[in-house]
Write an enzyme that holds these catalytic residues in place. Structure first.
Site, PDB file in Angstrom:
ATOM      1  N   GLU A 145       0.827  -1.217   0.000  1.00  0.00           N
ATOM      2  CA  GLU A 145       0.000   0.000   0.000  1.00  0.00           C
ATOM      3  C   GLU A 145       0.855   1.259   0.000  1.00  0.00           C
ATOM      4  OE1 GLU A 145      -2.729  -0.523   3.324  1.00  0.00           O
ATOM      5  OE2 GLU A 145      -4.147  -1.531   2.024  1.00  0.00           O
ATOM      6  N   GLU A 186      -5.557  -8.223  -1.302  1.00  0.00           N
ATOM      7  CA  GLU A 186      -6.222  -8.046  -0.006  1.00  0.00           C
ATOM      8  C   GLU A 186      -7.671  -7.685  -0.263  1.00  0.00           C
ATOM      9  OE1 GLU A 186      -4.664  -5.449   3.021  1.00  0.00           O
ATOM     10  OE2 GLU A 186      -2.611  -5.967   2.496  1.00  0.00           O
TER      11      GLU A 186
HETATM   12  C1  BGP Z   1      -4.463  -2.940   4.789  1.00  0.00           C
HETATM   13  C2  BGP Z   1      -3.137  -3.454   5.227  1.00  0.00           C
HETATM   14  C3  BGP Z   1      -3.160  -4.695   6.004  1.00  0.00           C
HETATM   15  C4  BGP Z   1      -4.434  -5.005   6.752  1.00  0.00           C
HETATM   16  C5  BGP Z   1      -5.693  -4.524   6.104  1.00  0.00           C
HETATM   17  C6  BGP Z   1      -6.920  -4.532   6.967  1.00  0.00           C
HETATM   18  O1  BGP Z   1      -4.463  -1.562   4.888  1.00  0.00           O
HETATM   19  O2  BGP Z   1      -2.258  -3.675   4.141  1.00  0.00           O
HETATM   20  O3  BGP Z   1      -1.968  -4.733   6.735  1.00  0.00           O
HETATM   21  O4  BGP Z   1      -4.364  -4.921   8.081  1.00  0.00           O
HETATM   22  O5  BGP Z   1      -5.567  -3.260   5.542  1.00  0.00           O
HETATM   23  O6  BGP Z   1      -6.929  -3.420   7.782  1.00  0.00           O
HETATM   24  P1  BGP Z   1      -7.242  -3.472   9.311  1.00  0.00           P
HETATM   25  O7  BGP Z   1      -6.327  -4.505   9.852  1.00  0.00           O
HETATM   26  O8  BGP Z   1      -6.953  -2.130   9.825  1.00  0.00           O
HETATM   27  O9  BGP Z   1      -8.666  -3.842   9.404  1.00  0.00           O
END
Ligand code: BGP
Length: 479
Positions: free
Chosen positions: A176, A378
């Site tokens: 990201e 993701e």
């Molecule tokens: C993205 C990241 C991840 C992950 C995901 C979910 O931004 O790359 O590392 O954690 O989001 O977000 P969160 O864990 O804050 O729900």
């Protein structure tokens, strides 16, 4: 015949800092994530330049992949994973980021992991930097703000590529990377915090520092890609973008223009550099209006041109709306990453708008723009899971969310998009990146770990585990 390719890369995604634990084991140094406390939906996590006695730092144990990797990889194999997205913890290989020689014990850990994946024919997809800059680089250089960090990162890449050249084919340079355009990105992604101590949601908005830091990440990424292309021709190098697509709130031309401006700044800028190899001209105006001057060294522009990526990957969780009318914005309510809420969409318990069709739209827009293979690395629903007295977890809401997103992915493929694979986020429960809590779970596998730090780390299959197994078995046809 299935809609998706026969060799479609089904799998799941994780990141070392949220999953591995063992934060100080076998020579590992602290990373920026290790300095972040836990939090919740209503109480932001904090970054502390010095560890506080009696405070919980969730990355320190996380869900302990370090000591459970065999069991976890066997579970992934049972679901039929063809790939496994993970990251390497930079400070496990270089504890301060500045050593000349790597930490052999750290390298051996990933050897064991890759060998285990190989046993089950699973392709590792490795993020080189996923919110894990060594904390010593944050302290000494203010993280990516300093050009010096480019050399440290490049040396880290040289070591990884040489060591794992026969074990890893797919690499993503920065997770990201565009999170550096957001104020919060100054913490996890860029490590530009200059001793700031406090909630990650309140870190000062220092655009000059963040955009300079981003430039250094672009150069570092391009150098790594160039090295890979020259020396390891079988590698496939990808970028990774947080893609939160934006819609105009109304058809008022002012909303359309605002939406275009925000789409460019937030969603397109970084990948335009990484895929096309040059800074897009639309950013000049933004830099001027915000008094941002990017210091470039001789040769940087040339390097960006030669270090362009082979495939585009992204995270997709939500869409947002843009309005030019402050009253409409106030009435509609806000979103985590700016913009205003969409009245046609429902949101998750954490207020993240749920928009499966936005995934189809995004895939089409991205593919039109770049014409290189795409991968959704993701996606998923962070939710409160309830464990029944018999230990089962009935997460039909998660199944519904993923089903709808896979349906839309298939529509996008029918629209002509070249899609390589899909790795839902946190296929096994991990610590939340934004809030530092355990209660926000994404997994097909439940881990007995709770927000007060307790839990015996036992793994349990949720209903979604069996559902995803069936989805993979049918190559996405039986949803
Ligand atoms: C993205 C990241 C991840 C992950 C995901 C979910 O931004 O790359 O590392 O954690 O989001 O977000 P969160 O864990 O804050 O729900």
């Amino acid at each position: 015949m299935s809609v998706l390719k026969e060799d479609f890369l089904w799998g799941g995604a994780t990141a070392a800092n949220q999953y591995e634990g063992a934060w100080d084991v076998d020579g590992k140094g602290p990373s920026i994530s290790d300095m972040c406390t836990n939090g919740s939906h209503t109480r932001p996590k904090r970054v502390t330049p010095v560890l506080e006695e009696g405070t919980l730092y969730p990355s320190h144990e996380a869900t302990d992949f370090y000591h459970h990797y065999k069991e976890d990889i066997a579970l992934a194999a049972e679901m039929g994973f063809r790939c496994f997205r993970m990251s390497i913890n930079w400070s496990r290989i270089f504890p301060t980021g500045m050593e000349a020689l790597p930490n052999e014990a750290g390298l051996q850990f990933y050897d064991r992991v890759f060998d285990e994946l190989k046993k089950y024919d699973m392709e590792p997809i490795v993020t080189i930097s996923h919110y894990e800059i060594p904390y010593a680089l944050v302290e000494k250089y203010n993280g990516w703000y300093s050009r010096k960090v480019i050399d440290c990162f490049f040396h880290y890449c040289e070591v990884l590529f040489e060591r794992y050249q026969n074990k890893v084919k797919y690499w993503l340079t920065f997770n990201e990377i565009n999170s550096g355009t957001l104020p919060m990105g100054a913490v996890l992604s860029l490590g530009c915090i200059r001793g700031y101590c406090g909630p990650v949601t309140e870190v000062p908005d220092e655009k000059q520092i963040r955009y300079q830091g981003l430039h250094h990440q672009f150069v570092a990424s391009a150098r790594a890609v160039k090295l890979a292309h020259e020396k390891y021709p079988c590698f496939r190098m990808g970028c990774m973008t947080l893609f939160a697509t934006k819609y105009p709130y109304t058809c008022n031309p002012d909303d359309i223009l605002k939406c275009q401006r925000e789409m460019r700044r937030m969603n397109w800028f970084t990948s335009d550099v990484q895929v096309r190899g040059t800074y897009p001209s639309y950013m000049n105006r933004f830099f001027e209006e915000n008094n941002i001057t990017i210091q470039k060294a001789a040769g940087d522009d040339e390097l960006l041109k030669t270090g362009t990526v082979d495939f585009f990957t992204f995270s997709y969780y939500m869409s947002t709306c843009e309005t030019s009318d402050p009253a409409a914005a106030a009435a509609a309510g806000g979103n985590l990453i700016g913009g205003c809420a969409n009245p046609y969409l429902k949101a998750s318990d954490w207020g993240w708008p749920i928009d499966p069709k936005g995934l189809r739209y995004s895939l089409n827009e991205i593919y039109d723009r770049y014409q290189i293979p795409l991968m959704v690395v993701e996606n998923g629903l962070g939710a409160y899971d309830r464990k029944e007295t018999d230990g089962s977890i009935h997460d039909d809401y998660r199944i519904a969310y993923l089903r709808q997103h896979i349906e839309q992915m298939k529509e996008a493929v029918k629209d002509g998009v070249d899609l390589m694979g899909y790795t839902p986020w946190g296929w096994i429960d991990v610590v939340s990146a934004s809030t530092g809590e355990m209660a926000k779970r994404y997994g097909f596998v439940y881990v007995e770990k709770y927000d007060d730090g307790t839990g015996d780390l036992r793994r349990r299959k949720k209903d979604s585990f069996y559902w995803y197994q069936k989805v993979i078995r049918s190559n996405g046809e039986d949803l």
